[in-house]
Design a protein around this motif. Structure first.
Motif, PDB file in Angstrom:
ATOM      1  N   THR A 153      -5.250  -6.534  -8.459  1.00 39.16           N
ATOM      2  CA  THR A 153      -4.229  -6.841  -9.452  1.00 39.16           C
ATOM      3  C   THR A 153      -2.932  -7.329  -8.812  1.00 39.16           C
ATOM      4  OG1 THR A 153      -3.469  -4.547  -9.488  1.00 39.16           O
ATOM      5  CG2 THR A 153      -5.129  -5.198 -11.140  1.00 39.16           C
ATOM      6  N   SER A 154      -2.878  -7.367  -7.478  1.00 36.79           N
ATOM      7  CA  SER A 154      -1.686  -7.797  -6.731  1.00 36.79           C
ATOM      8  C   SER A 154      -0.454  -6.982  -7.106  1.00 36.79           C
ATOM      9  CB  SER A 154      -1.399  -9.278  -6.944  1.00 36.79           C
ATOM     10  OG  SER A 154      -2.461 -10.060  -6.473  1.00 36.79           O
ATOM     11  N   THR A 155      -0.661  -5.691  -7.276  1.00 39.99           N
ATOM     12  CA  THR A 155       0.455  -4.807  -7.595  1.00 39.99           C
ATOM     13  C   THR A 155       0.856  -4.014  -6.363  1.00 39.99           C
ATOM     14  OG1 THR A 155      -1.102  -3.140  -8.403  1.00 39.99           O
ATOM     15  CG2 THR A 155      -0.107  -4.575 -10.042  1.00 39.99           C
ATOM     16  N   CYS A 156       2.023  -3.416  -6.436  1.00 44.69           N
ATOM     17  CA  CYS A 156       2.565  -2.628  -5.334  1.00 44.69           C
ATOM     18  C   CYS A 156       1.564  -1.545  -4.925  1.00 44.69           C
ATOM     19  CB  CYS A 156       3.877  -1.984  -5.785  1.00 44.69           C
ATOM     20  SG  CYS A 156       4.563  -0.799  -4.624  1.00 44.69           S
ATOM     21  N   PRO A 157       1.295  -1.390  -3.635  1.00 45.27           N
ATOM     22  CA  PRO A 157       0.329  -0.381  -3.201  1.00 45.27           C
ATOM     23  C   PRO A 157       0.830   1.052  -3.367  1.00 45.27           C
ATOM     24  CG  PRO A 157       1.284  -1.482  -1.307  1.00 45.27           C
ATOM     25  CD  PRO A 157       1.789  -2.186  -2.525  1.00 45.27           C
ATOM     26  N   VAL A 158       2.123   1.223  -3.607  1.00 45.14           N
ATOM     27  CA  VAL A 158       2.680   2.574  -3.751  1.00 45.14           C
ATOM     28  C   VAL A 158       2.697   3.024  -5.209  1.00 45.14           C
ATOM     29  CG1 VAL A 158       4.726   4.004  -3.358  1.00 45.14           C
ATOM     30  CG2 VAL A 158       4.047   2.321  -1.653  1.00 45.14           C
ATOM     31  N   CYS A 159       3.206   2.183  -6.117  1.00 44.73           N
ATOM     32  CA  CYS A 159       3.326   2.602  -7.516  1.00 44.73           C
ATOM     33  C   CYS A 159       2.290   1.971  -8.439  1.00 44.73           C
ATOM     34  CB  CYS A 159       4.728   2.288  -8.037  1.00 44.73           C
ATOM     35  SG  CYS A 159       5.086   0.529  -8.245  1.00 44.73           S
ATOM     36  N   HIS A 160       1.646   0.915  -8.012  1.00 49.37           N
ATOM     37  CA  HIS A 160       0.655   0.178  -8.801  1.00 49.37           C
ATOM     38  C   HIS A 160       1.222  -0.359 -10.109  1.00 49.37           C
ATOM     39  CE1 HIS A 160      -3.125   2.004  -6.725  1.00 49.37           C
ATOM     40  NE2 HIS A 160      -2.246   1.536  -5.860  1.00 49.37           N
ATOM     41  N   SER A 161       2.542  -0.533 -10.172  1.00 45.34           N
ATOM     42  CA  SER A 161       3.172  -1.059 -11.377  1.00 45.34           C
ATOM     43  C   SER A 161       3.866  -2.391 -11.125  1.00 45.34           C
ATOM     44  CB  SER A 161       4.186  -0.055 -11.927  1.00 45.34           C
ATOM     45  OG  SER A 161       3.531   1.125 -12.316  1.00 45.34           O
ATOM     46  N   GLY A 162       4.635  -2.489 -10.057  1.00 41.41           N
ATOM     47  CA  GLY A 162       5.380  -3.708  -9.769  1.00 41.41           C
ATOM     48  C   GLY A 162       4.498  -4.784  -9.172  1.00 41.41           C
TER      49      GLY A 162
ATOM     50  N   THR B 225       9.850  -0.206  -3.038  1.00 39.59           N
ATOM     51  CA  THR B 225       9.210  -0.154  -1.724  1.00 39.59           C
ATOM     52  C   THR B 225       9.361  -1.508  -1.051  1.00 39.59           C
ATOM     53  OG1 THR B 225       7.584   1.454  -2.491  1.00 39.59           O
ATOM     54  CG2 THR B 225       7.007   0.177  -0.535  1.00 39.59           C
ATOM     55  N   LYS B 226       9.734  -1.499   0.211  1.00 39.68           N
ATOM     56  CA  LYS B 226       9.876  -2.750   0.959  1.00 39.68           C
ATOM     57  C   LYS B 226       8.485  -3.203   1.399  1.00 39.68           C
ATOM     58  CE  LYS B 226      12.372  -4.932   4.694  1.00 39.68           C
ATOM     59  NZ  LYS B 226      13.300  -4.774   5.800  1.00 39.68           N
ATOM     60  N   PHE B 227       8.093  -4.423   1.012  1.00 42.20           N
ATOM     61  CA  PHE B 227       6.751  -4.917   1.305  1.00 42.20           C
ATOM     62  C   PHE B 227       6.596  -5.359   2.761  1.00 42.20           C
ATOM     63  CE2 PHE B 227       6.564  -6.056  -3.387  1.00 42.20           C
ATOM     64  CZ  PHE B 227       5.847  -4.918  -3.708  1.00 42.20           C
ATOM     65  N   LYS B 228       7.585  -6.029   3.289  1.00 38.49           N
ATOM     66  CA  LYS B 228       7.494  -6.546   4.658  1.00 38.49           C
ATOM     67  C   LYS B 228       8.113  -5.510   5.596  1.00 38.49           C
ATOM     68  CE  LYS B 228       8.332 -10.885   7.055  1.00 38.49           C
ATOM     69  NZ  LYS B 228       8.996 -12.171   6.980  1.00 38.49           N
ATOM     70  N   ILE B 229       7.298  -4.607   6.122  1.00 36.07           N
ATOM     71  CA  ILE B 229       7.829  -3.479   6.880  1.00 36.07           C
ATOM     72  C   ILE B 229       8.413  -3.883   8.223  1.00 36.07           C
ATOM     73  CG2 ILE B 229       7.136  -1.124   6.497  1.00 36.07           C
ATOM     74  CD1 ILE B 229       4.372  -1.673   6.944  1.00 36.07           C
ATOM     75  N   GLU B 230       7.990  -4.988   8.768  1.00 36.11           N
ATOM     76  CA  GLU B 230       8.536  -5.461  10.039  1.00 36.11           C
ATOM     77  C   GLU B 230       8.418  -6.979  10.076  1.00 36.11           C
ATOM     78  OE1 GLU B 230       4.572  -5.033  12.835  1.00 36.11           O
ATOM     79  OE2 GLU B 230       5.936  -3.336  12.698  1.00 36.11           O
ATOM     80  N   PRO B 231       9.176  -7.628  10.953  1.00 38.71           N
ATOM     81  CA  PRO B 231       9.045  -9.090  11.051  1.00 38.71           C
ATOM     82  C   PRO B 231       7.606  -9.477  11.418  1.00 38.71           C
ATOM     83  CG  PRO B 231      10.979  -8.334  12.250  1.00 38.71           C
ATOM     84  CD  PRO B 231      10.224  -7.108  11.824  1.00 38.71           C
ATOM     85  N   SER B 232       7.137 -10.538  10.851  1.00 36.74           N
ATOM     86  CA  SER B 232       5.775 -11.047  11.091  1.00 36.74           C
ATOM     87  C   SER B 232       4.697 -10.061  10.675  1.00 36.74           C
ATOM     88  CB  SER B 232       5.597 -11.431  12.560  1.00 36.74           C
ATOM     89  OG  SER B 232       6.587 -12.329  12.956  1.00 36.74           O
ATOM     90  N   PHE B 233       5.000  -9.202   9.714  1.00 38.85           N
ATOM     91  CA  PHE B 233       4.043  -8.174   9.274  1.00 38.85           C
ATOM     92  C   PHE B 233       2.727  -8.776   8.788  1.00 38.85           C
ATOM     93  CE2 PHE B 233       2.439  -5.639   5.630  1.00 38.85           C
ATOM     94  CZ  PHE B 233       1.955  -4.559   6.351  1.00 38.85           C
TER      95      PHE B 233
ATOM     96  N   ARG C 186      -3.655 -10.730   2.059  1.00 34.70           N
ATOM     97  CA  ARG C 186      -2.370 -10.032   2.129  1.00 34.70           C
ATOM     98  C   ARG C 186      -2.425  -8.704   1.383  1.00 34.70           C
ATOM     99  NH1 ARG C 186       3.128 -13.194   2.122  1.00 34.70           N
ATOM    100  NH2 ARG C 186       2.819 -14.366   4.029  1.00 34.70           N
ATOM    101  N   ASN C 187      -3.073  -8.706   0.229  1.00 31.50           N
ATOM    102  CA  ASN C 187      -3.185  -7.468  -0.554  1.00 31.50           C
ATOM    103  C   ASN C 187      -3.974  -6.412   0.215  1.00 31.50           C
ATOM    104  OD1 ASN C 187      -1.882  -8.960  -2.497  1.00 31.50           O
ATOM    105  ND2 ASN C 187      -3.660  -9.161  -3.819  1.00 31.50           N
ATOM    106  N   ILE C 188      -5.061  -6.816   0.836  1.00 30.35           N
ATOM    107  CA  ILE C 188      -5.863  -5.875   1.616  1.00 30.35           C
ATOM    108  C   ILE C 188      -5.052  -5.365   2.803  1.00 30.35           C
ATOM    109  CG2 ILE C 188      -7.897  -5.656   3.118  1.00 30.35           C
ATOM    110  CD1 ILE C 188      -9.282  -7.714   1.203  1.00 30.35           C
ATOM    111  N   TRP C 189      -4.363  -6.259   3.502  1.00 25.04           N
ATOM    112  CA  TRP C 189      -3.600  -5.877   4.687  1.00 25.04           C
ATOM    113  C   TRP C 189      -2.503  -4.862   4.350  1.00 25.04           C
ATOM    114  CZ3 TRP C 189      -4.327  -5.805   9.600  1.00 25.04           C
ATOM    115  CH2 TRP C 189      -3.259  -5.647  10.475  1.00 25.04           C
ATOM    116  N   ILE C 190      -1.754  -5.112   3.296  1.00 22.49           N
ATOM    117  CA  ILE C 190      -0.655  -4.200   2.964  1.00 22.49           C
ATOM    118  C   ILE C 190      -1.190  -2.849   2.498  1.00 22.49           C
ATOM    119  CG2 ILE C 190      -0.290  -4.841   0.545  1.00 22.49           C
ATOM    120  CD1 ILE C 190       2.758  -4.768   1.187  1.00 22.49           C
TER     121      ILE C 190
END
Length: 124
Positions: free
Chosen positions: A11-20, A46-54, A108-112
Motif C-alpha cells: 500500500t506504500s504506507t509508512c512502515p511505522v504507522c501504516h497510515s501516512g 517518522t523520518k523515511f530517509k534515515i541516512e544519506p544514500s539510504f 523501496r517499500n521492501i527496503w524501508i
C-alpha cells in the motif's frame, strides 16, 4: 492485514504507522515523480530517509523483484501461451520496461520495511 509488513509494502504506507503515504504522488507512472517521497510521514512524522544514500540498498532488492517479474513473464509467455524463445524474450523485456516504476517503488517499500517495524501506538 494492517499491522503487517506486507500491508505497508503493497500500500506504500509508512512502515511505522501504516497510515501516512510515503510517496507524494500515488501514481508510479508519473515518471518525473516516481521517486519523490515525503521527508517525514504525514501521520506519525517518522523520518523515511534515515541516512544519506539510504535507498541505494533498494537497488539490491530491485534485482530480486525484477527477477521475480521476469520469471512470472517467462512462465506465462512460454508455458501458458506457448510462445517461442525469441518472443518470450521480448515479452520479458516488455514486462520489465513497463513495470519498472512499480519495481522501483516496491523495492523501496521492501527496503524501508527491513529497518522499521509497526508501532500500534503511533497508528492512533
Amino acid at each position: 492485514m494492517k499491522g503487517t509488513k506486507v500491508y505497508s509494502i503493497f500500500t506504500s504506507t509508512c512502515p511505522v504507522c501504516h497510515s501516512g503515504k510515503m510517496y507524494k504522488n500515488p501514481n508510479p507512472y508519473v515518471l518525473s515523480e516516481t521517486l519523490k517521497m515525503h521527508e517525514h510521514c504525514p501521520h506519525c512524522h517518522t523520518k523515511f530517509k534515515i541516512e544519506p544514500s539510504f535507498f541505494y540498498g533498494a537497488m539490491y532488492v530491485s534485482y530480486g523483484v525484477g527477477v521475480a517479474f521476469a520469471v512470472a513473464a517467462f512462465i506465462i509467455a512460454f508455458f501458458m501461451f506457448g510462445l517461442n524463445r525469441l518472443n518470450t524474450f521480448f515479452v520479458i523485456m516488455g514486462t520489465l520496461i513497463v513495470m519498472l516504476p512499480v519495481i522501483v517503488r516496491l523495492s523501496r517499500n521492501i527496503w524501508i520495511n527491513f529497518f522499521f517495524k509497526y508501532d500500534p501506538e503511533k497508528a492512533k
